[in-house]
Design an enzyme around this catalytic site. Sequence first.
Site, PDB file in Angstrom:
ATOM      1  N   TYR A  27       0.843  -1.199   0.000  1.00  0.00           N
ATOM      2  CA  TYR A  27       0.000   0.000   0.000  1.00  0.00           C
ATOM      3  C   TYR A  27       0.882   1.255   0.000  1.00  0.00           C
ATOM      4  O   TYR A  27       0.629   2.207  -0.742  1.00  0.00           O
ATOM      5  CB  TYR A  27      -0.955   0.012   1.214  1.00  0.00           C
ATOM      6  CG  TYR A  27      -1.611   1.355   1.379  1.00  0.00           C
ATOM      7  CD1 TYR A  27      -2.524   1.833   0.433  1.00  0.00           C
ATOM      8  CD2 TYR A  27      -1.283   2.190   2.448  1.00  0.00           C
ATOM      9  CE1 TYR A  27      -3.095   3.093   0.553  1.00  0.00           C
ATOM     10  CE2 TYR A  27      -1.849   3.452   2.571  1.00  0.00           C
ATOM     11  CZ  TYR A  27      -2.752   3.888   1.624  1.00  0.00           C
ATOM     12  OH  TYR A  27      -3.299   5.145   1.739  1.00  0.00           O
ATOM     13  N   SER A 109      -3.427  13.899   7.534  1.00  0.00           N
ATOM     14  CA  SER A 109      -4.437  13.562   6.521  1.00  0.00           C
ATOM     15  C   SER A 109      -5.851  13.515   7.099  1.00  0.00           C
ATOM     16  O   SER A 109      -6.049  13.198   8.269  1.00  0.00           O
ATOM     17  CB  SER A 109      -4.081  12.177   5.952  1.00  0.00           C
ATOM     18  OG  SER A 109      -5.135  11.661   5.183  1.00  0.00           O
ATOM     19  N   GLN A 130      -4.759  18.199   5.807  1.00  0.00           N
ATOM     20  CA  GLN A 130      -5.107  17.862   4.416  1.00  0.00           C
ATOM     21  C   GLN A 130      -6.574  17.471   4.370  1.00  0.00           C
ATOM     22  O   GLN A 130      -7.003  16.529   5.024  1.00  0.00           O
ATOM     23  CB  GLN A 130      -4.213  16.714   3.927  1.00  0.00           C
ATOM     24  CG  GLN A 130      -4.548  16.199   2.548  1.00  0.00           C
ATOM     25  CD  GLN A 130      -5.598  15.102   2.591  1.00  0.00           C
ATOM     26  OE1 GLN A 130      -5.556  14.242   3.470  1.00  0.00           O
ATOM     27  NE2 GLN A 130      -6.549  15.144   1.667  1.00  0.00           N
ATOM     28  N   TYR A 132     -10.005  16.196   2.513  1.00  0.00           N
ATOM     29  CA  TYR A 132     -10.720  15.556   1.411  1.00  0.00           C
ATOM     30  C   TYR A 132     -12.140  16.109   1.420  1.00  0.00           C
ATOM     31  O   TYR A 132     -12.790  16.158   2.471  1.00  0.00           O
ATOM     32  CB  TYR A 132     -10.731  14.028   1.567  1.00  0.00           C
ATOM     33  CG  TYR A 132      -9.448  13.362   1.107  1.00  0.00           C
ATOM     34  CD1 TYR A 132      -8.892  13.657  -0.130  1.00  0.00           C
ATOM     35  CD2 TYR A 132      -8.802  12.418   1.902  1.00  0.00           C
ATOM     36  CE1 TYR A 132      -7.718  13.047  -0.561  1.00  0.00           C
ATOM     37  CE2 TYR A 132      -7.634  11.796   1.472  1.00  0.00           C
ATOM     38  CZ  TYR A 132      -7.104  12.122   0.246  1.00  0.00           C
ATOM     39  OH  TYR A 132      -5.948  11.513  -0.190  1.00  0.00           O
ATOM     40  N   THR A 158      -6.933  18.543  -1.149  1.00  0.00           N
ATOM     41  CA  THR A 158      -6.398  17.645  -2.186  1.00  0.00           C
ATOM     42  C   THR A 158      -7.364  17.602  -3.359  1.00  0.00           C
ATOM     43  O   THR A 158      -8.558  17.342  -3.189  1.00  0.00           O
ATOM     44  CB  THR A 158      -6.158  16.238  -1.599  1.00  0.00           C
ATOM     45  OG1 THR A 158      -5.143  16.348  -0.602  1.00  0.00           O
ATOM     46  CG2 THR A 158      -5.696  15.258  -2.668  1.00  0.00           C
ATOM     47  N   ARG A 167      -4.940   1.204  -8.165  1.00  0.00           N
ATOM     48  CA  ARG A 167      -3.744   0.702  -7.469  1.00  0.00           C
ATOM     49  C   ARG A 167      -3.777  -0.824  -7.490  1.00  0.00           C
ATOM     50  O   ARG A 167      -4.392  -1.467  -6.644  1.00  0.00           O
ATOM     51  CB  ARG A 167      -3.717   1.258  -6.062  1.00  0.00           C
ATOM     52  CG  ARG A 167      -3.787   2.787  -6.116  1.00  0.00           C
ATOM     53  CD  ARG A 167      -3.681   3.417  -4.797  1.00  0.00           C
ATOM     54  NE  ARG A 167      -3.920   4.857  -4.912  1.00  0.00           N
ATOM     55  CZ  ARG A 167      -4.042   5.645  -3.875  1.00  0.00           C
ATOM     56  NH1 ARG A 167      -3.942   5.163  -2.657  1.00  0.00           N
ATOM     57  NH2 ARG A 167      -4.260   6.936  -4.041  1.00  0.00           N
ATOM     58  N   LYS A 255      -3.478  20.988  -3.178  1.00  0.00           N
ATOM     59  CA  LYS A 255      -2.512  19.892  -3.322  1.00  0.00           C
ATOM     60  C   LYS A 255      -2.912  19.016  -4.513  1.00  0.00           C
ATOM     61  O   LYS A 255      -4.007  18.458  -4.515  1.00  0.00           O
ATOM     62  CB  LYS A 255      -2.493  19.054  -2.042  1.00  0.00           C
ATOM     63  CG  LYS A 255      -1.573  17.850  -2.110  1.00  0.00           C
ATOM     64  CD  LYS A 255      -1.472  17.154  -0.766  1.00  0.00           C
ATOM     65  CE  LYS A 255      -0.469  16.029  -0.796  1.00  0.00           C
ATOM     66  NZ  LYS A 255      -0.918  14.874  -1.555  1.00  0.00           N
ATOM     67  N   HIS A 279       0.259  13.019  -6.470  1.00  0.00           N
ATOM     68  CA  HIS A 279      -0.102  12.093  -5.400  1.00  0.00           C
ATOM     69  C   HIS A 279       0.883  10.908  -5.354  1.00  0.00           C
ATOM     70  O   HIS A 279       0.508   9.769  -5.114  1.00  0.00           O
ATOM     71  CB  HIS A 279      -1.538  11.588  -5.602  1.00  0.00           C
ATOM     72  CG  HIS A 279      -2.314  11.394  -4.328  1.00  0.00           C
ATOM     73  ND1 HIS A 279      -3.204  12.314  -3.837  1.00  0.00           N
ATOM     74  CD2 HIS A 279      -2.337  10.370  -3.432  1.00  0.00           C
ATOM     75  CE1 HIS A 279      -3.745  11.864  -2.715  1.00  0.00           C
ATOM     76  NE2 HIS A 279      -3.228  10.692  -2.439  1.00  0.00           N
ATOM     77  N   ARG A 282       0.102   7.821  -7.501  1.00  0.00           N
ATOM     78  CA  ARG A 282      -0.923   6.872  -7.033  1.00  0.00           C
ATOM     79  C   ARG A 282      -2.287   7.109  -7.669  1.00  0.00           C
ATOM     80  O   ARG A 282      -3.226   6.383  -7.406  1.00  0.00           O
ATOM     81  CB  ARG A 282      -1.038   6.981  -5.511  1.00  0.00           C
ATOM     82  CG  ARG A 282       0.242   6.601  -4.814  1.00  0.00           C
ATOM     83  CD  ARG A 282       0.331   7.136  -3.408  1.00  0.00           C
ATOM     84  NE  ARG A 282      -0.424   6.410  -2.422  1.00  0.00           N
ATOM     85  CZ  ARG A 282      -0.052   5.288  -1.828  1.00  0.00           C
ATOM     86  NH1 ARG A 282       1.102   4.738  -2.162  1.00  0.00           N
ATOM     87  NH2 ARG A 282      -0.793   4.695  -0.921  1.00  0.00           N
TER      88      ARG A 282
HETATM   89  C1  LIG Z   1       0.952   5.599   1.781  1.00  0.00           C
HETATM   90  C2  LIG Z   1       0.574   6.939   1.271  1.00  0.00           C
HETATM   91  C3  LIG Z   1      -0.596   7.540   1.730  1.00  0.00           C
HETATM   92  C4  LIG Z   1      -0.973   8.807   1.264  1.00  0.00           C
HETATM   93  N1  LIG Z   1      -2.085   9.409   1.773  1.00  0.00           N
HETATM   94  C5  LIG Z   1      -2.433  10.652   1.346  1.00  0.00           C
HETATM   95  C6  LIG Z   1      -3.563  11.314   1.903  1.00  0.00           C
HETATM   96  O1  LIG Z   1      -4.252  10.789   2.779  1.00  0.00           O
HETATM   97  N2  LIG Z   1      -3.867  12.549   1.428  1.00  0.00           N
HETATM   98  C7  LIG Z   1      -3.120  13.165   0.464  1.00  0.00           C
HETATM   99  O2  LIG Z   1      -3.438  14.276   0.042  1.00  0.00           O
HETATM  100  N3  LIG Z   1      -2.033  12.565  -0.062  1.00  0.00           N
HETATM  101  C8  LIG Z   1      -1.667  11.338   0.363  1.00  0.00           C
HETATM  102  N4  LIG Z   1      -0.553  10.729  -0.154  1.00  0.00           N
HETATM  103  C9  LIG Z   1       0.292  11.474  -1.124  1.00  0.00           C
HETATM  104  C10 LIG Z   1       1.389  12.259  -0.383  1.00  0.00           C
HETATM  105  O3  LIG Z   1       0.837  13.333   0.329  1.00  0.00           O
HETATM  106  C11 LIG Z   1       2.430  12.826  -1.362  1.00  0.00           C
HETATM  107  O4  LIG Z   1       1.769  13.603  -2.327  1.00  0.00           O
HETATM  108  C12 LIG Z   1       3.238  11.730  -2.054  1.00  0.00           C
HETATM  109  O5  LIG Z   1       3.592  10.713  -1.130  1.00  0.00           O
HETATM  110  C13 LIG Z   1       4.490  12.332  -2.654  1.00  0.00           C
HETATM  111  O6  LIG Z   1       5.235  11.361  -3.324  1.00  0.00           O
HETATM  112  P1  LIG Z   1       6.488  10.586  -2.650  1.00  0.00           P
HETATM  113  O7  LIG Z   1       5.893   9.499  -1.819  1.00  0.00           O
HETATM  114  O8  LIG Z   1       7.237  10.097  -3.813  1.00  0.00           O
HETATM  115  O9  LIG Z   1       7.259  11.580  -1.820  1.00  0.00           O
HETATM  116  C14 LIG Z   1      -0.164   9.466   0.288  1.00  0.00           C
HETATM  117  C15 LIG Z   1       1.000   8.853  -0.161  1.00  0.00           C
HETATM  118  C16 LIG Z   1       1.383   7.611   0.316  1.00  0.00           C
HETATM  119  C17 LIG Z   1       2.675   6.991  -0.181  1.00  0.00           C
END
Ligand SMILES: Cc1cc2nc3c(=O)[nH]c(=O)nc-3n(C[C@H](O)[C@H](O)[C@H](O)COP(=O)(O)O)c2cc1C
Length: 387
Positions: A27, A109, A130, A132, A158, A167, A255, A279, A282
Site C-alpha cells: 500500500y 491527513s 489535508q 478531502y 487535495t 492501485r 494539493k 499524489h 498513485r
Molecule cells: C501511503 C501513502 C498515503 C498517502 N495518503 C495521502 C492522503 O491521505 N492525502 C493526500 O493528500 N495525499 C496522500 N498521499 C500522497 C502524499 O501526500 C504525497 O503527495 C506523495 O507521497 C508524494 O510522493 P512521494 O511518496 O514520492 O514523496 C499518500 C502517499 C502515500 C505513499
Amino acid sequence: MKLKNCNNTSDFRELARRRLPGPIFHYIDGAADDEVTYRRNTQAFDDCDLVPNVLAGVEQIDMSAVVMGKKLDMPIFLSPTALQRLFHYQGERAVARAAEKFGTLFGISSLGTVSIEEIGESISTPKMFQLYFHKDKGLTNAMIDRCKEANFDAVALTVDTIVGGNRERDLVTGFTSPPRLTARSLLSFALHPRWALNYFLREKFELSQLKDHVQEGTDISLSVSEYFSTMLDQSMDWQDAEAVRKRWGGHFCLKGIMSVEDARRAVDIGATAIMVSNHGGRQLDGSRAPFDQLAEIVDAVGGSIDVICDGGIRRGTHVLKALSAGATACSGGRFYLYALAAAGQPGVERALSNMRTEIERDMKLMGARSIADLGRHNLRYRGPARL
Ligand SMILES: Cc1cc2nc3c(=O)[nH]c(=O)nc-3n(C[C@H](O)[C@H](O)[C@H](O)COP(=O)(O)O)c2cc1C
C-alpha cells in the site's frame, strides 16, 4: 539490517519491507496502473544536472525556507499521508514529534489515525491539515472547523483524488482499511508477529477525523481507492475550493496542481500555496512528474504563491534541483513513511537527519550559503534546452 545502517531511502524501504505484512508494505510502496509516473517522479531529477560554484565561503549554511508564512528549518516538509498507525503503532504521533524536532512542517491527513485535536494540543511545529472534500458536507465543514479550533496553520485541499486511482498492488493483496481478517491476511500478520502484536494489543485502529460521521474505513473495511470513489464529492469545482478557503480563513493550499492554468486559478481564488503533485504516482498514471512541470509553473505564478515540489524526492540533491528550478520548498511522503514503518519515531528522525545532512553537504558543494543562492543558473537540463 538495522536502523543504524539506514543511510538512504532505499535502505529504509528495505527495512520497512521486512517489518510490514505484505499488503501494508505494498500500500505504501505501490502506485497506479503500471507505476510509470511513480518511477518518473524520481527519474525526472536525473535528467537535470547541478552546476556548482566554488570558493563561496560556505562555513555557515542557512537552509531555512518560508512556507505559508512559517519559517521552516529545512526546505522539505512531511506530506500528509493516510493510515499511519497501520504502518507503526506510533503513527502520526511519531511523525509529528520528529517534524517538531527538526523544525519542519507536518501534514496530517483526513484519513489520519490520530485526531486533529491531539495534534493541535501536543505539537508546536507548523501543522497543515489535508482536507478531502466529502459528499457529506457536514463532515467536510466539521473538519475545517476543528482545524480552526485546534489552531492549525494551514489547510491543504487535495484536488487529484476525484476518483480513486487504479492501485493494482492493492487489488492483488486485498489491502483495505481497516485490514480485513482473511486467511491470507492473517498469514501475513503471523509472519510479522511484532507488527501484529502492536496492531492487535495496542490502541484500536480508527480514522480519527471521520469516525463520528462515517463508518467506512474504521468499522467497514474498504480500499482507499473505493473510499475516494464512493465517499468524495466528484462535483467539486473551483467555487467549492474557494468556499473552503473562505470558511477556513487562513493559509490555504491546493494539493495536486499540475498545469499552469490551474496554478493561475489557484492564485485567483486566493490560495497561498500549491503543491505541484501527482499524489506520488498513485492516481493518474502517465501524468507528468512534479519536477518536470515545476519550472513552467514557477515562471507563471512564482512570486504570487508558494510553489511546493511534492513527489519523487529521495535525496538532498533532488531538493536542491527543485529549489534551483524555483520551488519555495519540497515535500515528500514515502521518504519518511518507509522510515516510520522501519522504526517509528527514531526512524523518521533518522530519515530527516540524513536528509538534512545531505542538503547541508550538497549546499556547501554547490557554493550556496542560503537557498536564495540557488537558481536556474546552476541547473542544466540534458537534451533539448528547456530554460
Ligand atoms: C501511503 C501513502 C498515503 C498517502 N495518503 C495521502 C492522503 O491521505 N492525502 C493526500 O493528500 N495525499 C496522500 N498521499 C500522497 C502524499 O501526500 C504525497 O503527495 C506523495 O507521497 C508524494 O510522493 P512521494 O511518496 O514520492 O514523496 C499518500 C502517499 C502515500 C505513499
